[in-house]
Design a protein around this motif. Sequence first.
Motif, PDB file in Angstrom:
ATOM      1  N   SER A 258      91.348  91.789   5.192  1.00  0.00           N
ATOM      2  CA  SER A 258      90.578  92.980   4.822  1.00  0.00           C
ATOM      3  C   SER A 258      89.151  92.635   4.436  1.00  0.00           C
ATOM      4  O   SER A 258      88.260  93.482   4.526  1.00  0.00           O
ATOM      5  CB  SER A 258      91.273  93.711   3.666  1.00  0.00           C
ATOM      6  N   LYS A 259      88.946  91.385   3.992  1.00  0.00           N
ATOM      7  CA  LYS A 259      87.606  90.932   3.643  1.00  0.00           C
ATOM      8  C   LYS A 259      86.843  90.392   4.852  1.00  0.00           C
ATOM      9  O   LYS A 259      85.696  89.956   4.735  1.00  0.00           O
ATOM     10  CB  LYS A 259      87.681  89.842   2.567  1.00  0.00           C
ATOM     11  N   GLY A 260      87.495  90.389   6.009  1.00  0.00           N
ATOM     12  CA  GLY A 260      86.823  89.983   7.238  1.00  0.00           C
ATOM     13  C   GLY A 260      86.934  88.516   7.569  1.00  0.00           C
ATOM     14  O   GLY A 260      86.215  88.031   8.459  1.00  0.00           O
ATOM     15  N   TYR A 261      87.822  87.784   6.891  1.00  0.00           N
ATOM     16  CA  TYR A 261      87.934  86.353   7.121  1.00  0.00           C
ATOM     17  C   TYR A 261      88.975  86.027   8.175  1.00  0.00           C
ATOM     18  O   TYR A 261      89.997  86.717   8.307  1.00  0.00           O
ATOM     19  CB  TYR A 261      88.290  85.620   5.820  1.00  0.00           C
ATOM     20  N   GLN A 262      88.710  84.972   8.910  1.00  0.00           N
ATOM     21  CA  GLN A 262      89.692  84.404   9.815  1.00  0.00           C
ATOM     22  C   GLN A 262      90.661  83.559   8.985  1.00  0.00           C
ATOM     23  O   GLN A 262      90.228  82.823   8.099  1.00  0.00           O
ATOM     24  CB  GLN A 262      88.960  83.536  10.841  1.00  0.00           C
ATOM     25  N   VAL A 263      91.939  83.663   9.266  1.00  0.00           N
ATOM     26  CA  VAL A 263      92.967  83.009   8.450  1.00  0.00           C
ATOM     27  C   VAL A 263      93.731  82.007   9.301  1.00  0.00           C
ATOM     28  O   VAL A 263      94.400  82.387  10.268  1.00  0.00           O
ATOM     29  CB  VAL A 263      93.946  84.038   7.847  1.00  0.00           C
ATOM     30  N   ASN A 264      93.625  80.730   8.943  1.00  0.00           N
ATOM     31  CA  ASN A 264      94.360  79.661   9.616  1.00  0.00           C
ATOM     32  C   ASN A 264      95.167  78.910   8.555  1.00  0.00           C
ATOM     33  O   ASN A 264      94.604  78.437   7.568  1.00  0.00           O
ATOM     34  CB  ASN A 264      93.405  78.706  10.331  1.00  0.00           C
ATOM     35  N   VAL A 265      96.463  78.791   8.753  1.00  0.00           N
ATOM     36  CA  VAL A 265      97.387  78.334   7.715  1.00  0.00           C
ATOM     37  C   VAL A 265      97.871  76.917   8.014  1.00  0.00           C
ATOM     38  O   VAL A 265      98.232  76.590   9.143  1.00  0.00           O
ATOM     39  CB  VAL A 265      98.608  79.288   7.626  1.00  0.00           C
ATOM     40  N   TRP A 266      97.919  76.089   6.963  1.00  0.00           N
ATOM     41  CA  TRP A 266      98.419  74.721   7.101  1.00  0.00           C
ATOM     42  C   TRP A 266      99.621  74.520   6.164  1.00  0.00           C
ATOM     43  O   TRP A 266      99.689  75.146   5.121  1.00  0.00           O
ATOM     44  CB  TRP A 266      97.300  73.707   6.782  1.00  0.00           C
ATOM     45  N   THR A 267     100.485  73.598   6.476  1.00  0.00           N
ATOM     46  CA  THR A 267     100.856  73.036   7.767  1.00  0.00           C
ATOM     47  C   THR A 267     102.208  73.641   8.110  1.00  0.00           C
ATOM     48  O   THR A 267     103.132  73.561   7.293  1.00  0.00           O
ATOM     49  CB  THR A 267     100.944  71.515   7.703  1.00  0.00           C
TER      50      THR A 267
END
Length: 248
Positions: free
Chosen positions: A204-213
């Motif tokens: 909602s804040k416009g960020y790209q989300v990449n999750v580890w691991t």
Amino acid sequence: MRTIFAHRGVSSLAPENTLSAIKLCTDYQVRWFECDIDILHDGTIVLFHDSTLDRCTNRSGSLFALNRQDLDQIDAGNWFGDEYRDERIPTLEQLIAMMNQYQLNANIEIKSGDVSAEASHRLLAGLDRALNQLDDGREYIISSFNPMLLAEFKRLRPQARVACLFETHTLNDDWHMIMEWTGAECIHPQNEGLTQQQVQLFKSKGYQVNVWTVNTKDRANQLFNWGVDGIFTDFPQHLPKYSQLNDV
């Protein structure tokens, strides 16, 4: 958009952060990989995760104490398997050449640096210079757990896409201030404990989300259904190819 990042290369099949592990991305149609960089005593930038050699080489002691010529005497592969005997710690220049040769994209993690501020400044400046050697069309994200390093790198290279790394216990209410301070476009939270509500807030804040691991298919599927953009995994060879159809 769903992107698979091969964590430290295809690190379940080859020694982590080596050219062999990164080249395996081409065998499994993985276009993005993640790696870690740090700096040696003489200013050479290398791919390596730890501050000491003990875990992933045939040597012990400080990584920072090394010079470029020392790399020829260090085996970074035999610990993983006999077929990787004499694998070397790669330099950043070798990494850039491999990205160009095989048309790969990278998430490059800057290690936080426990030597000195001066060494960290040299690391950032060297990374900035090296990225100038990438061919047109190659993409990269620069990440770190250290927001000071990210903010300084963003100042050096405003066009770079940067990402703040968070462990579960450091993802506090001030996370958004840290993202704004660094100028980050991406947030990279730890998998363990991550909730759908958090993902929705980040998006909602416009960020790209990449999750580890993320190392299981069901969790990867769940996260993508929640709307995350990418996952880092040690097992990209086990994940469905449909999740690699779109890049970040």
